[in-house]
Each structure stands twice: as structure tokens, then as C-alpha cells.
Design a protein around this motif. Structure first.
Motif, PDB file in Angstrom:
ATOM      1  N   PRO A  96       0.817  -1.210   0.000  1.00 19.19           N
ATOM      2  CA  PRO A  96       0.000   0.000   0.000  1.00 19.19           C
ATOM      3  C   PRO A  96       0.860   1.273   0.000  1.00 19.19           C
ATOM      4  N   LYS A  97       2.152   1.130   0.244  1.00 15.73           N
ATOM      5  CA  LYS A  97       3.047   2.294   0.243  1.00 15.73           C
ATOM      6  C   LYS A  97       3.470   2.710  -1.160  1.00 15.73           C
ATOM      7  N   TYR A  98       3.330   1.808  -2.138  1.00 19.12           N
ATOM      8  CA  TYR A  98       3.728   2.136  -3.502  1.00 19.12           C
ATOM      9  C   TYR A  98       2.489   2.491  -4.312  1.00 19.12           C
ATOM     10  N   HIS A  99       2.444   3.721  -4.788  1.00 13.04           N
ATOM     11  CA  HIS A  99       1.278   4.193  -5.530  1.00 13.04           C
ATOM     12  C   HIS A  99       1.592   4.430  -7.003  1.00 13.04           C
ATOM     13  N   GLY A 100       2.745   3.948  -7.453  1.00  8.95           N
ATOM     14  CA  GLY A 100       3.122   4.132  -8.847  1.00  8.95           C
ATOM     15  C   GLY A 100       2.308   3.261  -9.780  1.00  8.95           C
ATOM     16  N   LYS A 101       2.305   3.641 -11.036  1.00  9.12           N
ATOM     17  CA  LYS A 101       1.549   2.890 -12.042  1.00  9.12           C
ATOM     18  C   LYS A 101       2.469   2.105 -12.968  1.00  9.12           C
ATOM     19  N   THR A 102       3.738   2.018 -12.610  1.00  8.63           N
ATOM     20  CA  THR A 102       4.696   1.276 -13.421  1.00  8.63           C
ATOM     21  C   THR A 102       5.375   0.208 -12.569  1.00  8.63           C
ATOM     22  N   ALA A 103       5.865  -0.807 -13.239  1.00  7.83           N
ATOM     23  CA  ALA A 103       6.611  -1.860 -12.556  1.00  7.83           C
ATOM     24  C   ALA A 103       7.980  -1.312 -12.141  1.00  7.83           C
TER      25      ALA A 103
END
Length: 69
Positions: free
Chosen positions: A11-18
Motif C-alpha cells: 500500500p506504500k507504492y502508488h506508482g503505475k509502473t513496474a
């Protein structure tokens, strides 16, 4: 050294890329691994192999399981 894009489960990563990580062994897409992310170790799924990035990629810390068809 091998480099892979992975989808992280956090839940800490809100990026849209791998994100790109490194490992000493070849891995198949779909493998479940753990990786460091923001001071924690989180689960991730290997998407695909990628060329060596221009930055220092953090290592995959553990290969947890093979994907199941």
C-alpha cells in the motif's frame, strides 16, 4: 546478473509502473519474489526480463514460489 520488472504488493507504492530489480539467477515471468521497498520487504510478481538499467537496481531478496498455470 539478470534484471526484471516486478509488480510490488504494497500500500506504500502508488506508482503505475513496474519496478526494476536484480538477481543472480534467471526467473520466469509469474514467479513470486520478495523485494526491498521503502525500508520493508514486500511480495512482488516477476513480469519480464529487462536490459541492465542506467541506475543501481536493488536485489530481489528471495524467490518464494513458481507461478501455477
Amino acid at each position: 546478473m539478470y534484471y526484471y520488472e516486478v509488480w510490488v504488493s504494497s500500500p506504500k507504492y502508488h506508482g503505475k509502473t513496474a519496478l526494476t530489480y536484480s538477481v543472480d539467477e534467471p526467473l520466469e515471468p509469474g514467479r513470486i519474489v520478495t523485494v526491498p521497498l521503502l525500508g520493508q520487504t514486500v511480495a512482488a510478481v516477476v513480469l519480464q526480463a529487462v536490459p541492465k538499467p542506467s541506475f543501481a537496481a536493488k536485489p530481489i531478496t528471495r524467490v518464494v514460489a513458481e507461478s501455477k498455470p
